[in-house]
Scaffold this motif. Structure first.
Motif, PDB file in Angstrom:
ATOM      1  N   GLY A  71      14.979  17.126 -14.018  1.00  0.00           N
ATOM      2  CA  GLY A  71      14.597  17.586 -15.092  1.00  0.00           C
ATOM      3  C   GLY A  71      12.873  16.837 -14.896  1.00  0.00           C
ATOM      4  N   ARG A  72      12.427  16.186 -15.618  1.00  0.00           N
ATOM      5  CA  ARG A  72      10.968  15.811 -15.642  1.00  0.00           C
ATOM      6  C   ARG A  72      10.951  14.217 -14.891  1.00  0.00           C
ATOM      7  NH1 ARG A  72       7.100  18.469 -17.191  1.00  0.00           N
ATOM      8  NH2 ARG A  72       5.549  16.722 -17.694  1.00  0.00           N
ATOM      9  N   THR A  73      12.135  13.983 -14.351  1.00  0.00           N
ATOM     10  CA  THR A  73      12.202  12.480 -13.801  1.00  0.00           C
ATOM     11  C   THR A  73      12.098  12.665 -12.062  1.00  0.00           C
ATOM     12  OG1 THR A  73      13.301  11.731 -15.625  1.00  0.00           O
ATOM     13  CG2 THR A  73      13.248  10.226 -13.672  1.00  0.00           C
ATOM     14  N   ILE A  74      11.104  11.796 -11.661  1.00  0.00           N
ATOM     15  CA  ILE A  74      11.324  11.967 -10.180  1.00  0.00           C
ATOM     16  C   ILE A  74      11.445  10.585  -9.734  1.00  0.00           C
ATOM     17  CG2 ILE A  74       8.753  11.779 -10.163  1.00  0.00           C
ATOM     18  CD1 ILE A  74       8.886  13.520  -7.429  1.00  0.00           C
ATOM     19  N   SER A  75      12.029  10.483  -8.782  1.00  0.00           N
ATOM     20  CA  SER A  75      12.350   8.930  -7.578  1.00  0.00           C
ATOM     21  C   SER A  75      12.229   9.485  -6.422  1.00  0.00           C
ATOM     22  CB  SER A  75      13.611   8.361  -8.080  1.00  0.00           C
ATOM     23  OG  SER A  75      14.732   9.146  -7.282  1.00  0.00           O
ATOM     24  N   ILE A  76      11.273   8.336  -5.906  1.00  0.00           N
ATOM     25  CA  ILE A  76      10.997   8.392  -4.331  1.00  0.00           C
ATOM     26  C   ILE A  76      11.263   7.114  -3.624  1.00  0.00           C
ATOM     27  CG2 ILE A  76       9.093   8.790  -2.681  1.00  0.00           C
ATOM     28  CD1 ILE A  76       7.486  10.151  -4.764  1.00  0.00           C
ATOM     29  N   GLU A  77      11.930   6.937  -2.695  1.00  0.00           N
ATOM     30  CA  GLU A  77      12.242   5.975  -1.957  1.00  0.00           C
ATOM     31  C   GLU A  77      12.308   6.064  -0.351  1.00  0.00           C
ATOM     32  OE1 GLU A  77      16.734   4.723  -1.699  1.00  0.00           O
ATOM     33  OE2 GLU A  77      16.220   5.119  -3.976  1.00  0.00           O
ATOM     34  N   ALA A  78      12.139   5.043   0.446  1.00  0.00           N
ATOM     35  CA  ALA A  78      12.158   5.069   1.764  1.00  0.00           C
ATOM     36  C   ALA A  78      12.619   3.649   2.205  1.00  0.00           C
ATOM     37  CB  ALA A  78      10.701   5.148   2.316  1.00  0.00           C
ATOM     38  N   HIS A  79      13.175   3.627   3.437  1.00  0.00           N
ATOM     39  CA  HIS A  79      13.561   2.234   4.044  1.00  0.00           C
ATOM     40  C   HIS A  79      13.129   2.227   5.497  1.00  0.00           C
ATOM     41  CE1 HIS A  79      16.717   2.057   0.832  1.00  0.00           C
ATOM     42  NE2 HIS A  79      16.614   3.321   0.705  1.00  0.00           N
ATOM     43  N   TYR A  80      12.543   0.898   5.747  1.00  0.00           N
ATOM     44  CA  TYR A  80      12.333   0.612   7.220  1.00  0.00           C
ATOM     45  C   TYR A  80      12.316  -0.803   7.561  1.00  0.00           C
ATOM     46  CZ  TYR A  80       7.748  -0.371   5.408  1.00  0.00           C
ATOM     47  OH  TYR A  80       6.480  -1.053   4.805  1.00  0.00           O
ATOM     48  N   ASP A  81      12.245  -1.087   8.982  1.00  0.00           N
ATOM     49  CA  ASP A  81      12.321  -2.295   9.188  1.00  0.00           C
ATOM     50  C   ASP A  81      11.286  -2.833  10.008  1.00  0.00           C
ATOM     51  OD1 ASP A  81      14.739  -2.897   8.108  1.00  0.00           O
ATOM     52  OD2 ASP A  81      15.845  -2.082   9.874  1.00  0.00           O
TER      53      ASP A  81
ATOM     54  N   ARG B  18       2.999   9.382 -10.444  1.00  0.00           N
ATOM     55  CA  ARG B  18       2.208   9.481 -11.551  1.00  0.00           C
ATOM     56  C   ARG B  18       1.395  10.913 -11.705  1.00  0.00           C
ATOM     57  NH1 ARG B  18      -0.768   4.146 -12.071  1.00  0.00           N
ATOM     58  NH2 ARG B  18       1.232   3.445 -12.728  1.00  0.00           N
ATOM     59  N   PHE B  19       0.723  11.176 -10.608  1.00  0.00           N
ATOM     60  CA  PHE B  19      -0.087  12.336 -10.442  1.00  0.00           C
ATOM     61  C   PHE B  19       0.338  13.532  -9.952  1.00  0.00           C
ATOM     62  CE2 PHE B  19      -2.799   8.343 -10.688  1.00  0.00           C
ATOM     63  CZ  PHE B  19      -3.355   8.472 -11.964  1.00  0.00           C
ATOM     64  N   ARG B  20       1.421  13.692  -9.193  1.00  0.00           N
ATOM     65  CA  ARG B  20       1.984  14.777  -8.291  1.00  0.00           C
ATOM     66  C   ARG B  20       3.291  15.138  -8.463  1.00  0.00           C
ATOM     67  NH1 ARG B  20      -1.479  12.121  -4.618  1.00  0.00           N
ATOM     68  NH2 ARG B  20      -3.797  12.833  -4.858  1.00  0.00           N
ATOM     69  N   GLY B  21       3.784  14.421  -9.585  1.00  0.00           N
ATOM     70  CA  GLY B  21       5.276  14.464  -9.727  1.00  0.00           C
ATOM     71  C   GLY B  21       5.801  16.200  -9.949  1.00  0.00           C
TER      72      GLY B  21
ATOM     73  N   GLN C 230       0.814  -1.176  -0.140  1.00  0.00           N
ATOM     74  CA  GLN C 230      -0.105  -0.115  -0.146  1.00  0.00           C
ATOM     75  C   GLN C 230       0.915   1.201  -0.093  1.00  0.00           C
ATOM     76  OE1 GLN C 230      -2.318  -1.030   3.458  1.00  0.00           O
ATOM     77  NE2 GLN C 230      -4.283  -0.933   2.190  1.00  0.00           N
ATOM     78  N   TYR C 231       1.906   1.284   0.666  1.00  0.00           N
ATOM     79  CA  TYR C 231       2.855   2.565   0.820  1.00  0.00           C
ATOM     80  C   TYR C 231       3.451   2.553  -0.376  1.00  0.00           C
ATOM     81  CZ  TYR C 231       6.372   5.564   3.124  1.00  0.00           C
ATOM     82  OH  TYR C 231       6.961   6.749   3.337  1.00  0.00           O
ATOM     83  N   ARG C 232       4.056   1.587  -1.092  1.00  0.00           N
ATOM     84  CA  ARG C 232       4.651   1.668  -2.313  1.00  0.00           C
ATOM     85  C   ARG C 232       3.723   2.151  -3.494  1.00  0.00           C
ATOM     86  NH1 ARG C 232       6.337  -3.862  -4.525  1.00  0.00           N
ATOM     87  NH2 ARG C 232       4.168  -3.847  -4.950  1.00  0.00           N
ATOM     88  N   ASP C 233       2.268   1.686  -3.490  1.00  0.00           N
ATOM     89  CA  ASP C 233       1.238   2.161  -4.241  1.00  0.00           C
ATOM     90  C   ASP C 233       1.344   3.581  -4.098  1.00  0.00           C
ATOM     91  OD1 ASP C 233      -0.702   1.591  -6.494  1.00  0.00           O
ATOM     92  OD2 ASP C 233      -1.943   1.969  -4.797  1.00  0.00           O
ATOM     93  N   ALA C 234       1.382   4.086  -2.878  1.00  0.00           N
ATOM     94  CA  ALA C 234       1.020   5.606  -2.775  1.00  0.00           C
ATOM     95  C   ALA C 234       2.081   6.257  -3.338  1.00  0.00           C
ATOM     96  CB  ALA C 234       0.863   6.044  -1.109  1.00  0.00           C
ATOM     97  N   MET C 235       3.545   5.772  -3.073  1.00  0.00           N
ATOM     98  CA  MET C 235       4.341   6.377  -3.900  1.00  0.00           C
ATOM     99  C   MET C 235       4.285   6.657  -5.177  1.00  0.00           C
ATOM    100  SD  MET C 235       7.937   4.865  -1.867  1.00  0.00           S
ATOM    101  CE  MET C 235       8.161   5.525  -0.194  1.00  0.00           C
ATOM    102  N   VAL C 236       3.680   5.475  -6.025  1.00  0.00           N
ATOM    103  CA  VAL C 236       3.480   5.151  -7.429  1.00  0.00           C
ATOM    104  C   VAL C 236       2.428   6.333  -7.866  1.00  0.00           C
ATOM    105  CG1 VAL C 236       2.721   3.981  -9.379  1.00  0.00           C
ATOM    106  CG2 VAL C 236       4.546   2.782  -7.597  1.00  0.00           C
TER     107      VAL C 236
END
Length: 119
Positions: free
Chosen positions: A87-97, A51-54, A41-47
């Protein structure tokens, strides 16, 4: 002629062992599956953010994803989000245990939700 004897109330040991194994898998597997589902679910929120708010400012994206992590009940580390725009590319990531309790010990599982794309 085949001798048919009914044994009411009698069980076979193999059947009981299989049921105990199935119950153990369910008992310990369900919490692990729930933690994986929260990761999805968290990964889907990132996607969806990509997609929509980059094109929105990074602080707004980060605040929304922190709210998602909080509402899902993820550990605090999930709210530490790295966002990079080139530019017009965005990457989002997080790390947790997450910790999963197993018989006799605890298992830490590392999750790394990521999303990237163009906007």
């Amino acid at each position: 002629m085949v001798n048919l004897v009914t044994r009411r109330g009698a069980t076979k040991l193999g059947c009981l062992v299989q049921l105990m194994i199935l119950a153990a898998i369910g008992y310990f597997g369900v919490p692990a599956a729930q933690k994986y589902w929260l990761f999805v679910q968290y990964r889907d929120a990132m996607v969806q953010e990509v997609r929509f708010r980059g094109g929105q400012p990074i602080p707004q994206i980060r605040a929304r994803l922190r709210n998602v992590a909080d509402s899902l009940g993820l550990p605090e580390d999930a709210g530490i989000i790295q966002i990079k725009k080139v530019g017009r590319t965005i990457s989002i990531e997080a790390h947790y245990d997450e910790t999963i309790d197993l018989p006799g010990f605890k298992k830490d599982i590392h999750f790394e939700p990521k999303a990237s794309g163009t906007f």
